[in-house]
Design a protein around this motif. Structure first.
Motif, PDB file in Angstrom:
ATOM      1  N   VAL A   1       0.843   4.121  -2.936  1.00  0.00           N
ATOM      2  CA  VAL A   1       0.591   5.528  -2.630  1.00  0.00           C
ATOM      3  C   VAL A   1       1.745   6.402  -3.105  1.00  0.00           C
ATOM      4  O   VAL A   1       1.539   7.491  -3.672  1.00  0.00           O
TER       5      VAL A   1
ATOM      6  N   PRO B   1      -0.433  13.915   2.075  1.00  0.00           N
ATOM      7  CA  PRO B   1      -0.565  12.478   2.365  1.00  0.00           C
ATOM      8  C   PRO B   1      -1.913  11.943   1.907  1.00  0.00           C
ATOM      9  O   PRO B   1      -2.936  12.614   2.021  1.00  0.00           O
ATOM     10  N   LEU B   2      -1.896  10.736   1.378  1.00  0.00           N
ATOM     11  CA  LEU B   2      -3.112  10.083   0.907  1.00  0.00           C
ATOM     12  C   LEU B   2      -3.605   9.107   1.964  1.00  0.00           C
ATOM     13  O   LEU B   2      -2.824   8.336   2.532  1.00  0.00           O
ATOM     14  N   VAL B   3      -4.887   9.136   2.239  1.00  0.00           N
ATOM     15  CA  VAL B   3      -5.481   8.238   3.225  1.00  0.00           C
ATOM     16  C   VAL B   3      -6.037   7.005   2.522  1.00  0.00           C
ATOM     17  O   VAL B   3      -6.256   6.991   1.304  1.00  0.00           O
ATOM     18  N   ARG B   4      -6.252   5.983   3.310  1.00  0.00           N
ATOM     19  CA  ARG B   4      -6.788   4.738   2.775  1.00  0.00           C
ATOM     20  C   ARG B   4      -8.267   4.906   2.424  1.00  0.00           C
ATOM     21  O   ARG B   4      -9.022   5.530   3.159  1.00  0.00           O
ATOM     22  N   GLU B   5      -8.635   4.372   1.257  1.00  0.00           N
ATOM     23  CA  GLU B   5     -10.014   4.543   0.807  1.00  0.00           C
ATOM     24  C   GLU B   5     -10.966   3.739   1.690  1.00  0.00           C
ATOM     25  O   GLU B   5     -10.637   2.646   2.161  1.00  0.00           O
TER      26      GLU B   5
ATOM     27  N   GLU C   1       0.824  -1.203   0.000  1.00  0.00           N
ATOM     28  CA  GLU C   1       0.000   0.000   0.000  1.00  0.00           C
ATOM     29  C   GLU C   1       0.864   1.260   0.000  1.00  0.00           C
ATOM     30  O   GLU C   1       0.562   2.236  -0.706  1.00  0.00           O
ATOM     31  N   GLU C   2       1.960   1.247   0.769  1.00  0.00           N
ATOM     32  CA  GLU C   2       2.849   2.407   0.787  1.00  0.00           C
ATOM     33  C   GLU C   2       3.494   2.626  -0.577  1.00  0.00           C
ATOM     34  O   GLU C   2       3.612   3.778  -1.043  1.00  0.00           O
TER      35      GLU C   2
END
Length: 305
Positions: free
Chosen positions: A204, A216-220, A200-201
Motif C-alpha cells: 500500500v 488511506p487505501l482500504v483492503r480490496e 500488505e502495508e
C-alpha cells in the motif's frame, strides 16, 4: 513492622508489669487503636471486600467485585451456632451508606440497604451441576435407612447417565493437554498473520508513493474484484485506424508550407500597391523603360545602337 514496633516501645519509669500488665493498659488504650473506637457498641472497623458486583442506590454507579472499604462490623444474630455479621460502609462515590450481612444458610452475602445486586447468578439445576444437600435431606439420610438406600440407587443412576458426558469431556481435555504444542501453533499463526499484514502495508505504501496519493487505501473486497473483472478499458481508435487517418491528412494538405505562400503573397501585394500609388499621383503611365527594362532585337549585342 511488628518487630520494629516491639523493639522500639518506651516503658515509662512508673510502669509496673505486675500492676499494669501491658503498655495498652497503662495508656488506657485498645490494641486496635482507632479500629476499636466503637467497640463499646459492639462495632469493630474492619477492611471489607465487596463480594460481588452491585449498583449504588445513591449515585447509581457500578461498584465492582473486590473493591475494599472500611466497614463497621457488628453481630446481629445467629444461624444455629453460626453468627451473622452486618457490615456498614460508605460509598466512595457519594454519601450513601451500604449495609450487607452474611447469610450462613445460603453461604452468601445479602444486601440489607443502600444498594442492589447486579444479577449474575444462575440456577444450578439448569447447568446440571451437583446440588448441595439440604439440611432436612441430610438429617433424613442419617435417620431413615430406606430413604438412604433409595437415594443411593438414584445417585448411581445419575452417575451412569453422566458417564458418557464425563468421558467426552476427559477426552477433549486430553486432546488439548499439550500446552507447548498449542502455544507453538498459536505463535506460528500469529507470525504468519503479522508477516502478511507487513507485506500488505508495504504494498500500500509503494502504491501511494507511485500514484502520489495521501488518502488511506482500504483492503480490496471480493465484490470489488468481481466488478473490476467485468470492466474492459480500450482506446477509441486502433493503431491501424490512427495510421490510416495520418496518411489521409498528409496526402490532402498542400506541398508548400504556409509560411512560403504567405511571404509570396505579401510581396505581390506590395508591388500592386506601388503601381496604384504612381497612377494616383497623375504621372505618366509606367513603361518598361521606366521600370528599367531594356528590349533588344535578336542579333544585337549588348553594345548595340
Amino acid at each position: 513492622q511488628g518487630e520494629r514496633k516491639g523493639t522500639n516501645k518506651y516503658y515509662p519509669p512508673d510502669f509496673d508489669p505486675a500492676k499494669h500488665g501491658s503498655l495498652n493498659k497503662y495508656h488506657h488504650s485498645h490494641p486496635l487503636r482507632e479500629r476499636a473506637r466503637k467497640l463499646s457498641q459492639g462495632i469493630l472497623v474492619i477492611r471489607f471486600e465487596m463480594p460481588y458486583n452491585i449498583w449504588c442506590d445513591g449515585c447509581k454507579n457500578h461498584i465492582g467485585m473486590g473493591v475494599r472499604y472500611n466497614a463497621e462490623k457488628k453481630k446481629v444474630g445467629t444461624y444455629y451456632t453460626t453468627p451473622i455479621y452486618r457490615f456498614r460502609m460508605k460509598c466512595h462515590l457519594c454519601v450513601n451508606y451500604i449495609e450487607m450481612q452474611t447469610d450462613p444458610a445460603g453461604c452468601d452475602y445479602v444486601i440489607v440497604s443502600g444498594a442492589r445486586r447486579k444479577e449474575e447468578r444462575w440456577d444450578m439445576r439448569d447447568n446440571e451441576q451437583v446440588l448441595p444437600t439440604e439440611r432436612e435431606e441430610k438429617e433424613k439420610l442419617e435417620t431413615d435407612a430406606m430413604f438412604r438406600l433409595e437415594h443411593g440407587v438414584a445417585d448411581r443412576a445419575t452417575l451412569q447417565r453422566a458417564v458418557p458426558t464425563l468421558a467426552s469431556l476427559q477426552e477433549a481435555q486430553n486432546a488439548w493437554k499439550d500446552d507447548f504444542a498449542l502455544n507453538s501453533r498459536l505463535r506460528r499463526h500469529f507470525r504468519e498473520e503479522k508477516k502478511t499484514l507487513r507485506e500488505e502495508e508495504e504494498e500500500v505504501a509503494a502504491l501511494q508513493a507511485k500514484a502520489g496519493l495521501s488518502i488511506p487505501l482500504v483492503r480490496e473486497a471480493e465484490e470489488d474484484r468481481r466488478l473490476a473483472a467485468l470492466l474492459k478499458y480500450h482506446s477509441p481508435d486502433s493503431y491501424e485506424e490512427k495510421q490510416r487517418l495520418k496518411r489521409t491528412e498528409i496526402s490532402s494538405r498542400s506541398w508548400f508550407s504556409p509560411a512560403t505562400g504567405s511571404r509570396a503573397g505579401e510581396a505581390l501585394r506590395k508591388l500592386g500597391l506601388g503601381g496604384r500609388a504612381l497612377r494616383g499621383r497623375g504621372g505618366p503611365p509606367a513603361t518598361p523603360a521606366g521600370l528599367g527594362i531594356v528590349r533588344r532585337r535578336s542579333g544585337e549585342g549588348p553594345e548595340g545602337p
